[in-house]
Design an enzyme around this catalytic site. Structure first.
Site, PDB file in Angstrom:
ATOM      1  N   HIS A   1       0.818  -1.224   0.000  1.00 57.72           N
ATOM      2  CA  HIS A   1       0.000   0.000   0.000  1.00 57.72           C
ATOM      3  C   HIS A   1       0.853   1.275   0.000  1.00 57.72           C
ATOM      4  O   HIS A   1       0.668   2.127  -0.887  1.00 57.72           O
ATOM      5  CB  HIS A   1      -0.988  -0.061   1.180  1.00 57.72           C
ATOM      6  CG  HIS A   1      -1.674   1.217   1.492  1.00 57.72           C
ATOM      7  ND1 HIS A   1      -2.566   1.826   0.625  1.00 57.72           N
ATOM      8  CD2 HIS A   1      -1.592   2.045   2.574  1.00 57.72           C
ATOM      9  CE1 HIS A   1      -3.007   2.956   1.185  1.00 57.72           C
ATOM     10  NE2 HIS A   1      -2.428   3.112   2.353  1.00 57.72           N
TER      11      HIS A   1
ATOM     12  N   HIS B   1       3.890   6.957   5.217  1.00 61.96           N
ATOM     13  CA  HIS B   1       2.704   7.650   5.747  1.00 61.96           C
ATOM     14  C   HIS B   1       1.954   6.895   6.848  1.00 61.96           C
ATOM     15  O   HIS B   1       1.283   7.521   7.661  1.00 61.96           O
ATOM     16  CB  HIS B   1       1.737   8.046   4.615  1.00 61.96           C
ATOM     17  CG  HIS B   1       0.838   6.946   4.151  1.00 61.96           C
ATOM     18  ND1 HIS B   1       1.235   5.977   3.260  1.00 61.96           N
ATOM     19  CD2 HIS B   1      -0.450   6.650   4.449  1.00 61.96           C
ATOM     20  CE1 HIS B   1       0.237   5.146   3.032  1.00 61.96           C
ATOM     21  NE2 HIS B   1      -0.801   5.526   3.745  1.00 61.96           N
ATOM     22  N   ASP B   2       2.044   5.574   6.875  1.00 64.98           N
ATOM     23  CA  ASP B   2       1.316   4.829   7.917  1.00 64.98           C
ATOM     24  C   ASP B   2       2.234   4.312   9.024  1.00 64.98           C
ATOM     25  O   ASP B   2       1.771   3.574   9.907  1.00 64.98           O
ATOM     26  CB  ASP B   2       0.547   3.649   7.291  1.00 64.98           C
ATOM     27  CG  ASP B   2      -0.798   4.079   6.682  1.00 64.98           C
ATOM     28  OD1 ASP B   2      -1.400   5.050   7.187  1.00 64.98           O
ATOM     29  OD2 ASP B   2      -1.239   3.453   5.701  1.00 64.98           O
TER      30      ASP B   2
ATOM     31  N   GLU C   1       1.365   5.938  12.555  1.00 64.47           N
ATOM     32  CA  GLU C   1       0.024   5.516  12.974  1.00 64.47           C
ATOM     33  C   GLU C   1      -0.026   4.025  13.331  1.00 64.47           C
ATOM     34  O   GLU C   1      -0.685   3.631  14.292  1.00 64.47           O
ATOM     35  CB  GLU C   1      -0.967   5.816  11.841  1.00 64.47           C
ATOM     36  CG  GLU C   1      -2.419   5.749  12.264  1.00 64.47           C
ATOM     37  CD  GLU C   1      -3.335   6.322  11.181  1.00 64.47           C
ATOM     38  OE1 GLU C   1      -3.176   7.505  10.829  1.00 64.47           O
ATOM     39  OE2 GLU C   1      -4.201   5.577  10.692  1.00 64.47           O
ATOM     40  N   ASP C   2       0.665   3.206  12.567  1.00 57.68           N
ATOM     41  CA  ASP C   2       0.442   1.755  12.673  1.00 57.68           C
ATOM     42  C   ASP C   2       1.631   0.919  13.122  1.00 57.68           C
ATOM     43  O   ASP C   2       1.521  -0.315  13.190  1.00 57.68           O
ATOM     44  CB  ASP C   2      -0.025   1.207  11.311  1.00 57.68           C
ATOM     45  CG  ASP C   2      -1.392   1.739  10.912  1.00 57.68           C
ATOM     46  OD1 ASP C   2      -2.150   2.132  11.813  1.00 57.68           O
ATOM     47  OD2 ASP C   2      -1.689   1.776   9.709  1.00 57.68           O
TER      48      ASP C   2
ATOM     49  N   ASP D   1      -3.407   8.516  -0.953  1.00 55.27           N
ATOM     50  CA  ASP D   1      -3.908   7.502  -0.003  1.00 55.27           C
ATOM     51  C   ASP D   1      -5.357   7.144  -0.336  1.00 55.27           C
ATOM     52  O   ASP D   1      -5.742   5.968  -0.379  1.00 55.27           O
ATOM     53  CB  ASP D   1      -3.793   8.080   1.417  1.00 55.27           C
ATOM     54  CG  ASP D   1      -3.913   7.012   2.502  1.00 55.27           C
ATOM     55  OD1 ASP D   1      -3.630   5.831   2.230  1.00 55.27           O
ATOM     56  OD2 ASP D   1      -4.282   7.382   3.636  1.00 55.27           O
TER      57      ASP D   1
HETATM   58  P1  NDP Z   1     -11.830   1.680   8.218  1.00 56.66           P
HETATM   59  O1  NDP Z   1     -12.882   2.458   7.556  1.00 56.66           O
HETATM   60  O2  NDP Z   1     -10.821   2.348   9.043  1.00 56.66           O
HETATM   61  O3  NDP Z   1     -11.084   0.708   7.158  1.00 56.66           O
HETATM   62  C1  NDP Z   1     -10.645   1.231   5.987  1.00 56.66           C
HETATM   63  C2  NDP Z   1      -9.149   1.457   6.078  1.00 56.66           C
HETATM   64  O4  NDP Z   1      -8.505   0.196   6.073  1.00 56.66           O
HETATM   65  C3  NDP Z   1      -8.639   2.179   4.875  1.00 56.66           C
HETATM   66  O5  NDP Z   1      -8.705   3.573   5.083  1.00 56.66           O
HETATM   67  C4  NDP Z   1      -7.216   1.676   4.781  1.00 56.66           C
HETATM   68  O6  NDP Z   1      -6.467   2.479   5.681  1.00 56.66           O
HETATM   69  C5  NDP Z   1      -7.294   0.265   5.369  1.00 56.66           C
HETATM   70  N1  NDP Z   1      -7.314  -0.857   4.427  1.00 56.66           N
HETATM   71  C6  NDP Z   1      -6.632  -2.026   4.608  1.00 56.66           C
HETATM   72  N2  NDP Z   1      -6.914  -2.890   3.644  1.00 56.66           N
HETATM   73  C7  NDP Z   1      -7.769  -2.299   2.796  1.00 56.66           C
HETATM   74  C8  NDP Z   1      -8.395  -2.720   1.580  1.00 56.66           C
HETATM   75  N3  NDP Z   1      -8.179  -3.941   1.056  1.00 56.66           N
HETATM   76  N4  NDP Z   1      -9.231  -1.856   0.947  1.00 56.66           N
HETATM   77  C9  NDP Z   1      -9.458  -0.635   1.475  1.00 56.66           C
HETATM   78  N5  NDP Z   1      -8.890  -0.177   2.640  1.00 56.66           N
HETATM   79  C10 NDP Z   1      -8.043  -1.005   3.287  1.00 56.66           C
HETATM   80  O7  NDP Z   1     -12.546   0.510   8.949  1.00 56.66           O
HETATM   81  P2  NDP Z   1     -12.631   0.127  10.430  1.00 56.66           P
HETATM   82  O8  NDP Z   1     -12.940  -1.317  10.440  1.00 56.66           O
HETATM   83  O9  NDP Z   1     -11.435   0.537  11.174  1.00 56.66           O
HETATM   84  O10 NDP Z   1     -13.932   0.957  10.882  1.00 56.66           O
HETATM   85  C11 NDP Z   1     -13.970   2.342  11.008  1.00 56.66           C
HETATM   86  C12 NDP Z   1     -15.323   3.003  10.721  1.00 56.66           C
HETATM   87  O11 NDP Z   1     -16.170   2.169   9.955  1.00 56.66           O
HETATM   88  C13 NDP Z   1     -16.114   3.354  11.963  1.00 56.66           C
HETATM   89  O12 NDP Z   1     -15.971   4.731  12.220  1.00 56.66           O
HETATM   90  C14 NDP Z   1     -17.572   3.055  11.627  1.00 56.66           C
HETATM   91  O13 NDP Z   1     -18.294   4.247  11.496  1.00 56.66           O
HETATM   92  C15 NDP Z   1     -17.534   2.390  10.314  1.00 56.66           C
HETATM   93  N6  NDP Z   1     -18.213   1.090  10.374  1.00 56.66           N
HETATM   94  C16 NDP Z   1     -19.210   0.840   9.480  1.00 56.66           C
HETATM   95  C17 NDP Z   1     -19.852  -0.382   9.459  1.00 56.66           C
HETATM   96  C18 NDP Z   1     -20.919  -0.642   8.452  1.00 56.66           C
HETATM   97  O14 NDP Z   1     -21.322  -1.761   8.258  1.00 56.66           O
HETATM   98  N7  NDP Z   1     -21.378   0.354   7.713  1.00 56.66           N
HETATM   99  C19 NDP Z   1     -19.511  -1.440  10.415  1.00 56.66           C
HETATM  100  C20 NDP Z   1     -18.421  -1.095  11.281  1.00 56.66           C
HETATM  101  C21 NDP Z   1     -17.822   0.126  11.240  1.00 56.66           C
HETATM  102  P3  NDP Z   1      -4.875   2.752   5.561  1.00 56.66           P
HETATM  103  O15 NDP Z   1      -4.621   3.581   4.387  1.00 56.66           O
HETATM  104  O16 NDP Z   1      -4.587   3.458   6.861  1.00 56.66           O
HETATM  105  O17 NDP Z   1      -4.274   1.385   5.518  1.00 56.66           O
HETATM  106 ZN    ZN Z   2      -2.727   4.579   3.883  1.00 57.73          ZN
END
Ligand code: NDP
Ligand code: ZN
Length: 174
Positions: A31, A57-58, A61-62, A118
């Site tokens: 990523h 960038h991550d 955070e991670d 991103d």
């Molecule tokens: P996130 O929305 O944080 O997950 C998305 C993040 O995961 C991306 O921004 C990316 O961040 C990373 N990522 C890793 N793999 C992938 C991939 N294959 N495709 C896309 N993104 C990827 O999810 P969370 O589970 O942490 O939940 C956070 C929010 O989701 C909550 O605030 C809640 O409101 C909402 N939620 C909604 C639900 C629903 O059913 N509608 C259920 C549960 C939660 P990076 O760039 O940092 O890696």
């Molecule tokens: Zn990212």
């Protein structure tokens, strides 16, 4: 060039053992490398600090990466960009998401470029290799949020904005 390769080696080590959320659990490092690739090779960005910050960038955070460690190896300018795209993990998820929308417009140009890349890469992942357990609704919710962030930073780089809009349209398809 050497600094970018050093950043890739550093990020690969820091993210080792971490995986993306797709079905195949891809290595996390794919990523950050994808961000740098979009910025350099699709948007023609040559600013080395932006490309290094994209790769890193991550990490704050991670991973256990500290600002001091990053500053020593890559300089304060890179740390400043990475900090601008780093969420405060002590806050609840929903609040972090809201703050990204609220603060995006105040970010530096460099941080906006990394943020755009991103969101482009995450929307492409959402279309091509989405998180294994996400429903269509959940993907739509993520798309809407990513667009709300990007709508705050338009006017910074037309090519990146076009790439985002293309990835967004791709994500809307069922
Ligand atoms: P996130 O929305 O944080 O997950 C998305 C993040 O995961 C991306 O921004 C990316 O961040 C990373 N990522 C890793 N793999 C992938 C991939 N294959 N495709 C896309 N993104 C990827 O999810 P969370 O589970 O942490 O939940 C956070 C929010 O989701 C909550 O605030 C809640 O409101 C909402 N939620 C909604 C639900 C629903 O059913 N509608 C259920 C549960 C939660 P990076 O760039 O940092 O890696
Ligand atoms: Zn990212």
């Amino acid at each position: 060039m050497h600094r970018i390769i050093q950043a890739i080696a550093f990020a690969a080590e820091k993210h080792r053992g971490q995986r993306r959320k797709d079905r195949d659990a891809s290595p996390y490092i794919n990523h950050p490398i994808a961000l740098a690739n979009v910025l350099a090779n699709e948007a023609g960005i040559e600013d080395e600090s932006v490309l290094v910050a994209a790769v890193l960038h991550d990490t704050i955070e991670d991973t256990d990466t500290s600002e001091e460690e990053m500053a020593q190896l890559f300089g304060q300018a890179v740390v400043d960009i990475v900090n601008e795209v780093t969420d405060d993990k002590s806050l609840p998820k929903a609040e972090r998401k809201r703050l990204q929308i609220e603060r995006a417009s105040q970010a530096s140009r460099e941080a906006k470029l990394v943020k755009l890349a991103d969101k482009i890469c995450n929307l492409r992942d959402l279309a091509g290799s989405p998180p294994a357990d996400w429903s269509f609704e959940r993907k739509q919710e993520y798309l809407r949020w990513a667009k709300a962030v990007v709508d705050q930073i338009r006017g910074v780089h037309p090519t990146l904005e076009r790439l985002f809009d293309e990835a967004y349209r791709l994500g809307l398809l069922p």
